[in-house]
Motif scaffolding. Structure first.
Motif, short mmCIF file in Angstrom:
data_model
loop_
_atom_site.label_atom_id
_atom_site.label_comp_id
_atom_site.label_asym_id
_atom_site.label_seq_id
_atom_site.Cartn_x
_atom_site.Cartn_y
_atom_site.Cartn_z
N ARG A 54 0.84 -1.20 0.00
CA ARG A 54 0.00 0.00 0.00
C ARG A 54 0.86 1.24 0.00
NH1 ARG A 54 -0.03 4.37 3.41
NH2 ARG A 54 -2.06 5.24 3.80
N LEU B 165 2.64 1.70 -3.41
CA LEU B 165 1.71 2.13 -4.45
C LEU B 165 1.22 3.56 -4.23
CD1 LEU B 165 -0.36 -1.16 -4.92
CD2 LEU B 165 1.34 -0.18 -6.48
N LEU B 166 0.98 3.92 -2.97
CA LEU B 166 0.54 5.28 -2.68
C LEU B 166 1.64 6.28 -3.04
CD1 LEU B 166 -1.66 7.12 -1.59
CD2 LEU B 166 -0.72 6.76 0.71
N LEU C 88 -6.24 1.40 -5.29
CA LEU C 88 -5.89 1.45 -3.87
C LEU C 88 -7.11 1.72 -3.01
CD1 LEU C 88 -2.48 3.35 -3.64
CD2 LEU C 88 -3.03 1.15 -2.60
N HIS D 172 -8.44 -0.48 -0.04
CA HIS D 172 -8.33 0.12 1.30
C HIS D 172 -9.43 1.17 1.49
CE1 HIS D 172 -4.31 -1.69 1.78
NE2 HIS D 172 -4.14 -1.37 0.50
N VAL E 160 -5.27 7.35 1.61
CA VAL E 160 -5.57 6.94 0.24
C VAL E 160 -6.77 7.72 -0.29
CG1 VAL E 160 -6.38 5.00 -1.19
CG2 VAL E 160 -4.54 4.64 0.46
#
Length: 168
Positions: free
Chosen positions: A8, A11-12, A34, A38, A44
């Protein structure tokens, strides 16, 4: 940190980098994935709202702003940004009363934030609250203190900001 959190975070960070580099469509695609993975993650949701605003997709940004503001997880700086973003987005969408409501809450929570106050002034203007709008703008001018001429008249500007009808 477990593998899911690490993925996470990676990717964020990639999505934010894409937005900053001027590749918002790619960032949006990554952030939507994402967000689906999430759904309660405030950070996010905030980044997803932000990229929608960048793309001019204000109506799609609103639910993400609301999601990120209704739970824990945002830093103080991101919370300020989310309040400003949501209020500004409502204003752009013509939802002036809602913009005033959100931005007023932001100013109450962060009274030192000049950007929130400036955007609140714009929303107040849109609702016809010209006196309150002008008062806020005059207070911002007086508080800035950078211009030597404004500094010279600061007390007078602050006085008139409180009562625009005063004559002396």
């Amino acid at each position: 940190m477990n593998e899911k959190e690490n993925g996470r975070d990676t990717l964020l960070a990639a999505a934010v980098r894409l937005r900053v580099e001027g590749r918002p469509e790619e960032a949006r695609s990554l952030l939507l994935s994402l967000s689906a993975a999430h759904p309660t993650d405030a950070e996010v949701a905030y980044q997803t709202a932000w990229v929608h605003d960048v793309l001019g997709l204000e109506a799609e940004a609103v639910p993400f702003y609301e999601r990120c503001l209704h739970g824990p997880g945002l830093s103080e700086e991101d919370r300020r940004g989310a309040l400003l973003g949501l209020g500004s987005t409502h204003r752009v969408l013509g939802r002036y009363d809602r913009a005033v409501e959100v931005l007023s809450a932001g100013v109450e929570e962060f009274p030192d934030d000049g950007a929130l106050r400036a955007f609140l002034a714009m929303a107040l203007f849109n609702t016809g609250e010209y006196h309150a709008c002008t008062r806020l703008l005059l207070e911002l001018v007086a508080a800035d203190g950078q211009d030597p001429y404004v500094r010279q008249y600061r007390k007078a500007i602050e006085h008139y900001a409180r009562d625009l009808w005063a004559t002396g």
